[in-house]
Write a protein that holds these residues in place. Structure first.
Motif, PDB file in Angstrom:
ATOM      1  N   SER A 180     -16.350 -19.500 -23.546  1.00  0.00           N
ATOM      2  CA  SER A 180     -15.334 -19.045 -24.488  1.00  0.00           C
ATOM      3  C   SER A 180     -15.600 -17.597 -24.923  1.00  0.00           C
ATOM      4  O   SER A 180     -14.676 -16.776 -24.981  1.00  0.00           O
ATOM      5  CB  SER A 180     -15.310 -19.966 -25.703  1.00  0.00           C
ATOM      6  OG  SER A 180     -14.371 -19.533 -26.640  1.00  0.00           O
ATOM      7  N   CYS A 181     -16.848 -17.295 -25.208  1.00  0.00           N
ATOM      8  CA  CYS A 181     -17.208 -15.925 -25.595  1.00  0.00           C
ATOM      9  C   CYS A 181     -16.940 -14.942 -24.460  1.00  0.00           C
ATOM     10  O   CYS A 181     -16.424 -13.842 -24.681  1.00  0.00           O
ATOM     11  CB  CYS A 181     -18.677 -15.846 -26.000  1.00  0.00           C
ATOM     12  SG  CYS A 181     -19.045 -16.640 -27.578  1.00  0.00           S
ATOM     13  N   LEU A 182     -17.280 -15.336 -23.248  1.00  0.00           N
ATOM     14  CA  LEU A 182     -17.039 -14.466 -22.090  1.00  0.00           C
ATOM     15  C   LEU A 182     -15.544 -14.246 -21.871  1.00  0.00           C
ATOM     16  O   LEU A 182     -15.116 -13.130 -21.549  1.00  0.00           O
ATOM     17  CB  LEU A 182     -17.690 -15.046 -20.840  1.00  0.00           C
ATOM     18  CG  LEU A 182     -19.210 -14.984 -20.799  1.00  0.00           C
ATOM     19  CD1 LEU A 182     -19.739 -15.728 -19.578  1.00  0.00           C
ATOM     20  CD2 LEU A 182     -19.717 -13.553 -20.802  1.00  0.00           C
ATOM     21  N   GLU A 238     -10.940 -10.526 -22.341  1.00  0.00           N
ATOM     22  CA  GLU A 238      -9.658 -10.136 -22.925  1.00  0.00           C
ATOM     23  C   GLU A 238      -9.774  -8.793 -23.636  1.00  0.00           C
ATOM     24  O   GLU A 238      -8.904  -7.925 -23.502  1.00  0.00           O
ATOM     25  CB  GLU A 238      -9.172 -11.202 -23.903  1.00  0.00           C
ATOM     26  CG  GLU A 238      -8.706 -12.474 -23.244  1.00  0.00           C
ATOM     27  CD  GLU A 238      -8.371 -13.569 -24.246  1.00  0.00           C
ATOM     28  OE1 GLU A 238      -8.310 -13.273 -25.470  1.00  0.00           O
ATOM     29  OE2 GLU A 238      -8.182 -14.715 -23.823  1.00  0.00           O
ATOM     30  N   LYS A 239     -10.848  -8.617 -24.416  1.00  0.00           N
ATOM     31  CA  LYS A 239     -11.055  -7.341 -25.115  1.00  0.00           C
ATOM     32  C   LYS A 239     -11.225  -6.201 -24.117  1.00  0.00           C
ATOM     33  O   LYS A 239     -10.692  -5.110 -24.306  1.00  0.00           O
ATOM     34  CB  LYS A 239     -12.298  -7.411 -26.014  1.00  0.00           C
ATOM     35  CG  LYS A 239     -12.078  -8.063 -27.333  1.00  0.00           C
ATOM     36  CD  LYS A 239     -13.319  -7.923 -28.197  1.00  0.00           C
ATOM     37  CE  LYS A 239     -13.044  -8.275 -29.633  1.00  0.00           C
ATOM     38  NZ  LYS A 239     -14.210  -8.068 -30.488  1.00  0.00           N
ATOM     39  N   ASN A 240     -11.991  -6.463 -23.053  1.00  0.00           N
ATOM     40  CA  ASN A 240     -12.212  -5.448 -22.039  1.00  0.00           C
ATOM     41  C   ASN A 240     -10.897  -5.046 -21.371  1.00  0.00           C
ATOM     42  O   ASN A 240     -10.635  -3.861 -21.169  1.00  0.00           O
ATOM     43  CB  ASN A 240     -13.203  -5.971 -20.986  1.00  0.00           C
ATOM     44  CG  ASN A 240     -13.579  -4.922 -19.983  1.00  0.00           C
ATOM     45  OD1 ASN A 240     -13.935  -3.809 -20.338  1.00  0.00           O
ATOM     46  ND2 ASN A 240     -13.482  -5.273 -18.708  1.00  0.00           N
ATOM     47  N   ASP A 241     -10.062  -6.031 -21.045  1.00  0.00           N
ATOM     48  CA  ASP A 241      -8.763  -5.740 -20.438  1.00  0.00           C
ATOM     49  C   ASP A 241      -7.895  -4.915 -21.385  1.00  0.00           C
ATOM     50  O   ASP A 241      -7.222  -3.963 -20.960  1.00  0.00           O
ATOM     51  CB  ASP A 241      -8.043  -7.030 -20.061  1.00  0.00           C
ATOM     52  CG  ASP A 241      -8.713  -7.761 -18.905  1.00  0.00           C
ATOM     53  OD1 ASP A 241      -9.552  -7.146 -18.199  1.00  0.00           O
ATOM     54  OD2 ASP A 241      -8.401  -8.956 -18.714  1.00  0.00           O
ATOM     55  N   TYR A 242      -7.912  -5.276 -22.670  1.00  0.00           N
ATOM     56  CA  TYR A 242      -7.119  -4.539 -23.665  1.00  0.00           C
ATOM     57  C   TYR A 242      -7.610  -3.087 -23.773  1.00  0.00           C
ATOM     58  O   TYR A 242      -6.812  -2.148 -23.756  1.00  0.00           O
ATOM     59  CB  TYR A 242      -7.197  -5.239 -25.021  1.00  0.00           C
ATOM     60  CG  TYR A 242      -6.551  -4.458 -26.138  1.00  0.00           C
ATOM     61  CD1 TYR A 242      -5.165  -4.409 -26.261  1.00  0.00           C
ATOM     62  CD2 TYR A 242      -7.325  -3.761 -27.063  1.00  0.00           C
ATOM     63  CE1 TYR A 242      -4.566  -3.684 -27.278  1.00  0.00           C
ATOM     64  CE2 TYR A 242      -6.734  -3.037 -28.080  1.00  0.00           C
ATOM     65  CZ  TYR A 242      -5.356  -3.002 -28.187  1.00  0.00           C
ATOM     66  OH  TYR A 242      -4.772  -2.262 -29.195  1.00  0.00           O
TER      67      TYR A 242
END
Length: 88
Positions: free
Chosen positions: A42-44, A49-53
């Motif tokens: 879940s953390c990964l 998602e944050k990295n993609d954003y």
């Protein structure tokens, strides 16, 4: 499970109650490991998602900076062209 030196864990005694307790312990341990792995997963996913954003934001910023730089160069070339022409 293995012992502290990597040897396989061999239960001492052949009582069925001990075997059931051992099975229960192993099942609990697997359940705890599965829970931890789910949390890690879940953390990964959240980090991905944050990295993609952030990647999308940086691409947008880069394109904006390129456009601003091109506009600035265009203005400088126009100003140089007007400055090098003799006054009429």
């Amino acid at each position: 499970m293995s012992g502290p030196n990597g040897e396989p864990h061999v239960p001492v005694g052949g009582g069925e109650e001990e075997e059931e307790d051992g099975d229960s312990f192993v099942e609990e341990e697997y359940a705890a490991i599965n829970s931890m792995l789910d949390q890690i997963n879940s953390c990964l996913d959240h980090l991905e998602e944050k990295n993609d954003y952030l990647h999308a934001c940086l691409k947008e910023l880069l394109e904006s900076n390129r456009q601003t730089r091109l506009e600035f160069q265009q203005q400088n070339m126009e100003a140089d062209a007007q400055g090098s022409q003799p006054p009429t």
